[in-house]
Design a protein around this motif. Structure first.
Motif, PDB file in Angstrom:
ATOM      1  N   ASN A 127       7.530   7.128 -13.589  1.00 24.51           N
ATOM      2  CA  ASN A 127       6.486   6.179 -14.811  1.00 24.51           C
ATOM      3  C   ASN A 127       5.174   6.901 -13.797  1.00 24.51           C
ATOM      4  OD1 ASN A 127       6.864   4.991 -11.714  1.00 24.51           O
ATOM      5  ND2 ASN A 127       6.463   2.683 -12.445  1.00 24.51           N
ATOM      6  N   GLN A 128       4.508   7.161 -14.824  1.00 25.60           N
ATOM      7  CA  GLN A 128       3.476   8.019 -14.501  1.00 25.60           C
ATOM      8  C   GLN A 128       1.741   6.755 -14.626  1.00 25.60           C
ATOM      9  OE1 GLN A 128       2.430  10.711 -15.546  1.00 25.60           O
ATOM     10  NE2 GLN A 128       3.918  12.166 -15.853  1.00 25.60           N
ATOM     11  N   GLY A 129       1.143   7.288 -13.536  1.00 20.84           N
ATOM     12  CA  GLY A 129      -0.147   6.927 -12.985  1.00 20.84           C
ATOM     13  C   GLY A 129       0.109   5.447 -12.567  1.00 20.84           C
ATOM     14  N   ASN A 130      -0.891   4.611 -13.320  1.00 19.46           N
ATOM     15  CA  ASN A 130      -0.146   2.645 -12.949  1.00 19.46           C
ATOM     16  C   ASN A 130       0.756   1.786 -13.906  1.00 19.46           C
ATOM     17  OD1 ASN A 130      -2.398   2.690 -14.749  1.00 19.46           O
ATOM     18  ND2 ASN A 130      -3.942   1.882 -12.975  1.00 19.46           N
ATOM     19  N   LEU A 131       1.251   2.686 -14.746  1.00 22.13           N
ATOM     20  CA  LEU A 131       2.409   2.231 -15.477  1.00 22.13           C
ATOM     21  C   LEU A 131       3.932   1.361 -14.929  1.00 22.13           C
ATOM     22  CD1 LEU A 131       1.959   4.739 -17.989  1.00 22.13           C
ATOM     23  CD2 LEU A 131       1.440   2.489 -18.266  1.00 22.13           C
ATOM     24  N   ASN A 132       3.356   0.606 -13.765  1.00 25.17           N
ATOM     25  CA  ASN A 132       4.393  -0.264 -12.253  1.00 25.17           C
ATOM     26  C   ASN A 132       4.196  -1.918 -12.993  1.00 25.17           C
ATOM     27  OD1 ASN A 132       1.684  -1.212 -11.713  1.00 25.17           O
ATOM     28  ND2 ASN A 132       1.638   0.069  -9.621  1.00 25.17           N
ATOM     29  N   THR A 133       3.905  -2.183 -13.866  1.00 24.36           N
ATOM     30  CA  THR A 133       4.202  -3.094 -14.493  1.00 24.36           C
ATOM     31  C   THR A 133       4.731  -3.481 -15.134  1.00 24.36           C
ATOM     32  OG1 THR A 133       2.302  -3.178 -16.494  1.00 24.36           O
ATOM     33  CG2 THR A 133       1.658  -3.998 -14.202  1.00 24.36           C
ATOM     34  N   GLU A 134       4.940  -5.198 -15.653  1.00 20.73           N
ATOM     35  CA  GLU A 134       5.933  -5.205 -17.153  1.00 20.73           C
ATOM     36  C   GLU A 134       5.989  -4.747 -18.366  1.00 20.73           C
ATOM     37  OE1 GLU A 134       5.778  -9.433 -17.823  1.00 20.73           O
ATOM     38  OE2 GLU A 134       4.304 -10.052 -17.920  1.00 20.73           O
ATOM     39  N   ILE A 135       5.254  -4.419 -18.471  1.00 22.42           N
ATOM     40  CA  ILE A 135       4.393  -3.622 -20.154  1.00 22.42           C
ATOM     41  C   ILE A 135       4.229  -2.584 -19.266  1.00 22.42           C
ATOM     42  CG2 ILE A 135       2.549  -3.042 -21.219  1.00 22.42           C
ATOM     43  CD1 ILE A 135       1.309  -6.423 -21.153  1.00 22.42           C
ATOM     44  N   GLY A 136       3.225  -2.229 -18.874  1.00 24.39           N
ATOM     45  CA  GLY A 136       4.097  -0.658 -18.164  1.00 24.39           C
ATOM     46  C   GLY A 136       5.012   0.248 -18.168  1.00 24.39           C
ATOM     47  N   LEU A 137       5.915  -0.243 -16.923  1.00 25.37           N
ATOM     48  CA  LEU A 137       6.829   0.382 -16.373  1.00 25.37           C
ATOM     49  C   LEU A 137       7.642  -0.013 -18.384  1.00 25.37           C
ATOM     50  CD1 LEU A 137       9.087   0.275 -13.501  1.00 25.37           C
ATOM     51  CD2 LEU A 137       9.801  -0.868 -15.780  1.00 25.37           C
ATOM     52  N   PRO A 138       8.072  -0.113 -18.558  1.00 26.43           N
ATOM     53  CA  PRO A 138       9.434  -0.322 -20.182  1.00 26.43           C
ATOM     54  C   PRO A 138       8.138   0.566 -20.823  1.00 26.43           C
ATOM     55  CG  PRO A 138       8.356  -2.454 -19.712  1.00 26.43           C
ATOM     56  CD  PRO A 138       7.873  -1.985 -18.759  1.00 26.43           C
ATOM     57  N   ILE A 139       6.712   0.948 -21.706  1.00 30.76           N
ATOM     58  CA  ILE A 139       6.858   1.585 -21.853  1.00 30.76           C
ATOM     59  C   ILE A 139       6.880   2.907 -21.544  1.00 30.76           C
ATOM     60  CG2 ILE A 139       4.032   2.930 -22.597  1.00 30.76           C
ATOM     61  CD1 ILE A 139       4.447   0.580 -24.382  1.00 30.76           C
ATOM     62  N   SER A 140       6.940   3.514 -20.385  1.00 27.81           N
ATOM     63  CA  SER A 140       6.611   4.511 -19.798  1.00 27.81           C
ATOM     64  C   SER A 140       7.929   4.631 -19.726  1.00 27.81           C
ATOM     65  CB  SER A 140       6.326   4.481 -18.043  1.00 27.81           C
ATOM     66  OG  SER A 140       6.416   5.783 -17.594  1.00 27.81           O
ATOM     67  N   ASN A 169       0.947  -1.413  -0.128  1.00 25.28           N
ATOM     68  CA  ASN A 169       0.009  -0.298  -0.281  1.00 25.28           C
ATOM     69  C   ASN A 169       0.601   1.579  -0.206  1.00 25.28           C
ATOM     70  OD1 ASN A 169      -1.151  -2.061   2.214  1.00 25.28           O
ATOM     71  ND2 ASN A 169      -2.678  -1.011   0.850  1.00 25.28           N
ATOM     72  N   GLY A 170       0.030   2.395  -0.675  1.00 22.32           N
ATOM     73  CA  GLY A 170       1.368   3.248  -0.424  1.00 22.32           C
ATOM     74  C   GLY A 170       1.767   3.591  -1.842  1.00 22.32           C
ATOM     75  N   LYS A 171       2.016   2.767  -3.045  1.00 18.69           N
ATOM     76  CA  LYS A 171       3.199   3.164  -3.545  1.00 18.69           C
ATOM     77  C   LYS A 171       3.070   4.251  -4.465  1.00 18.69           C
ATOM     78  CE  LYS A 171       2.034  -0.760  -5.561  1.00 18.69           C
ATOM     79  NZ  LYS A 171       1.769  -1.768  -4.439  1.00 18.69           N
ATOM     80  N   THR A 172       1.631   4.601  -4.980  1.00 15.34           N
ATOM     81  CA  THR A 172       1.716   5.965  -6.108  1.00 15.34           C
ATOM     82  C   THR A 172       2.594   7.346  -5.279  1.00 15.34           C
ATOM     83  OG1 THR A 172       0.106   4.374  -7.171  1.00 15.34           O
ATOM     84  CG2 THR A 172       0.612   6.276  -7.529  1.00 15.34           C
ATOM     85  N   THR A 173       1.023   7.144  -4.216  1.00 17.47           N
ATOM     86  CA  THR A 173       1.601   7.916  -3.319  1.00 17.47           C
ATOM     87  C   THR A 173       3.086   9.092  -2.728  1.00 17.47           C
ATOM     88  OG1 THR A 173      -0.717   8.359  -1.621  1.00 17.47           O
ATOM     89  CG2 THR A 173       0.814  10.358  -1.321  1.00 17.47           C
ATOM     90  N   THR A 174       3.829   7.075  -2.766  1.00 25.60           N
ATOM     91  CA  THR A 174       5.407   7.730  -1.923  1.00 25.60           C
ATOM     92  C   THR A 174       6.202   7.975  -3.136  1.00 25.60           C
ATOM     93  OG1 THR A 174       4.837   5.751  -0.500  1.00 25.60           O
ATOM     94  CG2 THR A 174       7.240   6.570  -1.097  1.00 25.60           C
ATOM     95  N   LYS A 175       5.624   7.377  -4.491  1.00 22.09           N
ATOM     96  CA  LYS A 175       6.237   7.669  -5.881  1.00 22.09           C
ATOM     97  C   LYS A 175       6.665   9.336  -5.816  1.00 22.09           C
ATOM     98  CE  LYS A 175       4.252   7.700  -8.848  1.00 22.09           C
ATOM     99  NZ  LYS A 175       3.468   6.309 -10.320  1.00 22.09           N
ATOM    100  N   GLU A 176       4.911   9.719  -6.087  1.00 20.95           N
ATOM    101  CA  GLU A 176       5.028  11.213  -6.131  1.00 20.95           C
ATOM    102  C   GLU A 176       5.463  12.182  -5.072  1.00 20.95           C
ATOM    103  OE1 GLU A 176       3.430  12.452  -8.993  1.00 20.95           O
ATOM    104  OE2 GLU A 176       2.779  10.478  -9.198  1.00 20.95           O
ATOM    105  N   VAL A 177       5.246  11.441  -4.124  1.00 19.79           N
ATOM    106  CA  VAL A 177       6.203  12.748  -2.831  1.00 19.79           C
ATOM    107  C   VAL A 177       8.186  12.872  -2.717  1.00 19.79           C
ATOM    108  CG1 VAL A 177       7.280  12.685  -1.051  1.00 19.79           C
ATOM    109  CG2 VAL A 177       4.396  11.999  -1.535  1.00 19.79           C
ATOM    110  N   ILE A 178       8.306  11.047  -3.171  1.00 24.14           N
ATOM    111  CA  ILE A 178       9.542  11.459  -4.055  1.00 24.14           C
ATOM    112  C   ILE A 178      10.373  12.297  -5.162  1.00 24.14           C
ATOM    113  CG2 ILE A 178      11.676  10.045  -4.452  1.00 24.14           C
ATOM    114  CD1 ILE A 178      10.585   8.059  -2.232  1.00 24.14           C
ATOM    115  N   TYR A 179       9.750  11.752  -5.923  1.00 27.03           N
ATOM    116  CA  TYR A 179       9.657  12.769  -7.422  1.00 27.03           C
ATOM    117  C   TYR A 179      10.121  14.162  -7.130  1.00 27.03           C
ATOM    118  CZ  TYR A 179       8.114  14.385 -11.576  1.00 27.03           C
ATOM    119  OH  TYR A 179       7.683  15.786 -13.122  1.00 27.03           O
ATOM    120  N   HIS A 180       8.676  14.994  -6.676  1.00 23.49           N
ATOM    121  CA  HIS A 180       8.457  15.978  -5.784  1.00 23.49           C
ATOM    122  C   HIS A 180       9.850  17.197  -4.916  1.00 23.49           C
ATOM    123  CE1 HIS A 180       4.569  15.607  -8.539  1.00 23.49           C
ATOM    124  NE2 HIS A 180       4.683  16.403  -8.471  1.00 23.49           N
TER     125      HIS A 180
END
Ligand code: ADP
Length: 420
Positions: free
Chosen positions: A111-124, A90-101
């Motif tokens: 990586n944007q939104g939920n582009l966090n899988t084996e397809i989304g992450l490389p695409i991002s 829990n909390g990956k997206t929020t933590t990522k956004e905070v660290i990024y900023h």
């Protein structure tokens, strides 16, 4: 040929000059759309099966997912950024956004939104990474091995392992598998990398000979000491190796989010970046992920984006602190597989702490839930909101929460439209 074409896996999103990668999904097969992609102006298509198209328009590979992963890896190898990998239940997206900023736009990529899988992450990475010095990546896991695969593309120099709970346990197979799978972010980071890990013995006892920083709620190197709410703001205090930090956030943060923030502070300290307190104090959680506001004098929590037992626990703790009386409209927790009945029974126990519970049982997976505080059950958002209208009084608090596919936002929408 264009050096940085846009890689697209959905033929509807093909624009002239892009490269269409045909994936074999569970619902459909991208190979069926290769002609359509070319008609829309794709430079060429990447396939793993024979297709009847002109040869110069086809790149045939062994496996199109592996192709994406390899391309993204090659791109990162060209720029050699400092990679920060984040996983947890829990909390990956929020933590990522905070660290990024906190690192700062321009210096960091995420990586944007939920582009966090084996397809989304490389695409991002392929489509959006512009050579920034820091790459902050949220890495999602369904099955053991997913995180190792993502680390192979982008090997973290700094790995962050947030709490490990029961989310998607039906897919992973068991709680043990979730721990094993998520620990891969530490196992497969750079040899001389550093790990920031939730202070949880199940994790810590499995981590050795690595540079390790821990964080937690009243435990670890970076710890949340205490927090309280004042109207729609949060006061929180942290203990860090550099001293005590106090914050006054302009929104409501739950105890899980506040604990994860200790990990973000640890990351920023590790990178020797000055903590931008003003940014943190004005940062608002992303829509649907525990967003708290007042509607007709009622504290309303929009947590429709997803659900797990752990995120229910922290939401209930917040509800009780916020309102004179606390209520929840709940729906099922998905991807629990063989654990589904047990999960919903446990959910019933968590909800016992509230003053009342309303069940949105659109899919009936929540049927096994038993809770003595249950007041009303329906699959009709209108009926639920009629019930709530009679029930709620100013200064009460109400939570709307269920797994994504339940679409709890339908109920919330009716609730918010109701101005009578
Ligand atoms: P993810 O990307 O991992 O799904 P999000 O940042 O989108 O995480 O947050 C999703 C949900 O997780 C929200 O409901 C939030 O309240 C909850 N949450 C965040 N941190 C924690 C935590 N440490 N423990 C339990 N729930 C948490």
């Amino acid at each position: 040929m264009c050096e940085n074409p846009l890689f697209v896996t959905d033929s509807r999103k093909v624009v002239p000059g892009s490269v269409f990668v045909a994936l074999k999904g569970t619902r459909t097969d991208g190979h069926l759309y290769v002609q359509e992609a070319l008609n829309k102006g794709a430079l060429y298509v990447v396939v793993q099966e024979d297709v009847s198209l002109p040869k110069d328009k086809v790149l045939k590979v062994e496996n199109t997912v592996e192709f994406l992963l390899l391309k993204a890896k090659e791109k990162l190898q060209r720029y050699k950024p400092f990679v920060i990998g984040i996983t947890g239940s829990n909390g990956k997206t929020t933590t990522k956004e905070v660290i990024y900023h906190l690192i700062g736009e321009g210096k960091a990529f995420r990586n944007q939104g939920n582009l966090n899988t084996e397809i989304g992450l490389p695409i991002s990475i392929l489509n959006d990474y512009k050579g920034e010095k820091f790459v902050v990546l949220e890495m999602a896991m369904n099955r053991v091995g997913d995180i190792a695969k993502l680390c192979e593309v982008a090997k973290p120099k700094l790995s962050i392992l947030l709490n490990v709970g029961t989310a998607h346990r039906g897919v992973a197979g068991s709680d043990e598998a979730i721990i094993e799978g998520k620990l891969q972010i530490v196992q497969f980071m750079e040899e001389d990398g550093t790990a920031i890990v939730h202070h949880d013995q199940r994790l810590l006892q499995r981590i050795s000979n690595k540079s390790l920083i821990t964080f937690g709620n009243k435990q670890g190197d970076y710890q949340l000491l205490d927090y309280s709410y004042e109207e729609l703001t949060t006061k929180a205090e942290y203990k860090t190796p550099k001293g005590i930090l106090s914050f006054h956030f302009g929104s409501i943060w739950n105890v899980g989010q506040l604990t994860n923030l200790a990990a973000a502070i640890a990351a920023v300290d590790f990178l020797d970046i000055t903590l931008n307190i003003e940014f943190l104090e004005t940062f608002s959680p992303i829509g649907g992920r525990f967003r708290v506001f007042k509607h007709r004098e009622i504290y309303t929590i929009d947590d429709c984006y997803n659900a797990s037992l752990e995120s229910f626990r922290v939401a209930v703790e917040a509800l009780k602190k916020l309102g004179k009386r606390s209520f929840a409209v709940v729906g099922s927790i998905k991807e629990q597989g063989q654990y589904s009945v047990e999960t919903h029974k446990q959910l019933g126990k968590i909800l016992e702490e509230l003053d009342g519970v309303v069940v949105y049982n659109i899919d009936h997976e929540i049927d096994p839930m038993e809770c003595s505080k249950e007041m009303f059950r329906s699959d009709d958002p209108m009926k639920i909101c009629d019930f709530l209208r009679k029930l709620l009084k100013p200064q009460d608090a109400i939570l709307f929460k269920a797994s994504r596919s339940v679409e709890m936002e339908r109920v919330l929408k009716v609730f918010l439209e109701d101005d009578r």
